[in-house]
Design an enzyme around this catalytic site. Structure first.
Site, PDB file in Angstrom:
ATOM      1  CE1 TYR A 170     -53.913 -18.928 -55.728  1.00 23.07           C
ATOM      2  CE2 TYR A 170     -55.025 -16.906 -56.691  1.00 23.07           C
ATOM      3  CZ  TYR A 170     -54.081 -18.159 -56.435  1.00 23.07           C
ATOM      4  OH  TYR A 170     -53.530 -17.894 -57.559  1.00 23.07           O
ATOM      5  CG  HIS A 355     -47.604 -23.163 -60.032  1.00 21.01           C
ATOM      6  ND1 HIS A 355     -48.397 -23.725 -60.547  1.00 21.01           N
ATOM      7  CD2 HIS A 355     -48.172 -22.462 -59.840  1.00 21.01           C
ATOM      8  CE1 HIS A 355     -49.390 -23.341 -60.759  1.00 21.01           C
ATOM      9  NE2 HIS A 355     -49.634 -22.527 -60.116  1.00 21.01           N
TER      10      HIS A 355
END
Length: 361
Positions: A170, A355
C-alpha cells in the site's frame, strides 16, 4: 453458465496483423470478441465474450510456447478449487484437451506431454504461470475520451514508483491541486490512468480529500509505504472522492445535473492517493505512474456531488472473523447523526464502490 475455451499457440515468426491495444499475439483470433487483455507481456493474451442468452462464456487464449497451455477459473487465484482446462498439439498434429470467481489463472510448458510414457504426465510449470483478476462481465458502456476533448483537466499520478517485490504493497502519496481556480468549477468526469504494463499489479486505489486544517510543505509532500507515513497522512484518509478497483470503468462521467466541486472558496487544496499493488508473482523492477485525471466542465451544474461512506474498519478491534467458520455476517449501522442533513425528499445515489477484496458481499 457454460464456459468454452479455444486454445492457440503462437510463434514469433508469423505475419504481423492489426491487433487490439495491449495484445502481443501476432495471430488473429478465430472470432470477434467483446473483451481482451494481455495476461503476460509478450507471452499470453486472452479474449472473451459473455453470452447472456446462451449463458455461456467463450474464451480464446494465445500463449507464446511450443508446449502445453492451460486456462482456469479460480476462486482465489490458485489451483486449489479451480476449474482448469489443459491443451496441446502432439508431434503428429493431434489435438489433446484435458479438463480439470473471476480470477483467471494460466500456465504453460515448453514441451508437449508424452502420454505414451509411464511418466508422461504434464510436467510442473515452474514460474511459467500467472493469475489476474478480470471482470468477465461489463455492465456499463463508458464514454470515450473524445467526448471530453477541449476541456480543461488535471491529474494526480504516481511518479515512477518502483513497486517492491512483495505480495502486497500500500503506497500513499499526497498531492496539491495543480490549478488554482479563482471561482468554483465542476469536475464532470474522471479517467483512471493505469499503466498498460501494470494492469496485473494495480489492484485498487482510493483518492481522498485532506482535511482543510492540515498544512504541508509543498516542496516536500508526504509519500511512502502507507504504514511508514501514517502519521503524516492521517488527515487524508477518511473522505474518499474516488475509488477504483479491478473491474471498474476506466472513464466515469457524472450525471448531467451534478459535478464534483473544486476551486473558488472551497478549502480543499490537498488530496491523497492510496494505491494497492497486488504482486503475487513477486515481480521486481516494475515502475508505475498510475493515477487519475479529472475533466473540468465549462459551466457549473445545478448540484454539487456529495459522498457518504459506511462500513466496518479493517482492524482487529472492528473486524474479527472467528476461525473455521463457513459463514460470518458483519453488520454495521448508521446513527441518525449521519443522515440528519438529508433532505426530506431523500438523496439520489449515482455511483457506488462496494469493496471487500477477494471475498464477501
Amino acid at each position: 453458465m457454460r464456459i468454452f475455451v479455444v486454445f492457440r499457440l503462437f510463434l514469433p515468426l508469423v505475419m504481423l496483423i492489426k491487433k487490439s491495444d495491449g495484445i502481443s499475439s501476432h495471430i488473429q483470433p478465430f472470432a470477434e470478441y467483446d473483451h481482451s487483455i494481455e495476461l503476460q507481456t509478450n507471452v499470453a493474451d486472452l479474449w472473451w465474450t459473455v453470452d447472456d442468452i446462451e449463458r455461456a462464456i467463450l474464451f480464446e487464449l494465445h500463449v507464446k510456447t511450443t508446449g502445453w497451455i492451460a486456462l482456469g477459473i479460480s476462486p482465489a487465484g490458485g489451483m486449489k478449487g479451480a476449474d482448469i482446462g489443459v491443451g496441446w498439439i502432439d508431434q503428429s498434429g493431434n489435438v489433446h484437451f484435458q479438463s480439470g470467481t473471476n480470477i483467471v489463472i494460466f500456465a504453460f510448458g515448453l514441451v508437449d506431454p508424452d502420454i505414451c510414457r509411464f511418466d508422461g504426465d504434464i510436467s510442473y510449470h515452474d514460474n511459467r504461470r500467472g493469475s489476474q483478476m478480470i471482470p468477465l462481465r461489463f455492465y456499463a458502456n463508458p464514454p470515450i475520451d473524445e467526448k471530453f476533448a477541449g476541456l480543461d483537466s488535471f491529474e494526480f499520478r504516481m511518479n515512477n514508483y518502483r513497486v517492491p517485490s512483495n505480495e502486497t504493497t500500500y503506497y500513499c502519496k499526497v498531492f496539491k491541486i495543480p490549478i488554482d481556480y479563482p471561482t468554483k468549477k465542476h469536475a464532470i468526469a474522471y479517467k483512471v490512468l493505469i499503466n498498460p504494463d501494470n494492469r496485473d499489479l494495480v489492484h485498487h486505489f482510493t483518492l481522498s480529500e485532506c482535511d482543510p486544517s492540515t498544512t504541508f510543505n509543498d516542496a516536500n509532500l508526504p509519500e511512502g509505504v502507507c504504514d511508514d507515513v501514517v502519521q503524516s497522512v492521517k488527515m487524508c484518509t477518511m473522505d474518499t472522492v474516488v475509488g477504483w478497483a479491478t473491474g471498474g470503468q476506466d472513464i466515469v462521467e457524472y450525471p448531467e445535473e451534478a459535478g464534483y466541486a473544486i476551486g473558488g472558496e472551497l478549502a480543499i487544496k490537498y488530496y491523497m492517493i492510496e494505491m494497492h499493488y497486488d504482486n503475487p508473482n513477486l515481480a521486481s523492477n516494475r515502475i508505475d505512474s498510475s493515477g487519475i485525471q479529472f475533466y473540468i466542465g465549462k459551466q457549473l451544474r445545478p448540484y454539487d456531488l456529495g459522498r457518504i461512506i459506511f462500513g466496518t474498519l479493517s482492524t482487529p478491534f472492528d473486524l474479527a472473523i472467528p476461525p473455521q467458520v463457513n459463514r460470518f455476517i458483519v453488520d454495521c449501522y448508521c446513527p441518525p447523526s449521519v443522515t440528519q442533513n438529508f433532505p426530506e425528499s431523500g438523496i439520489t445515489v449515482v455511483l457506488a464502490f462496494p469493496h471487500t477484496h477477494l471475498q464477501g458481499l
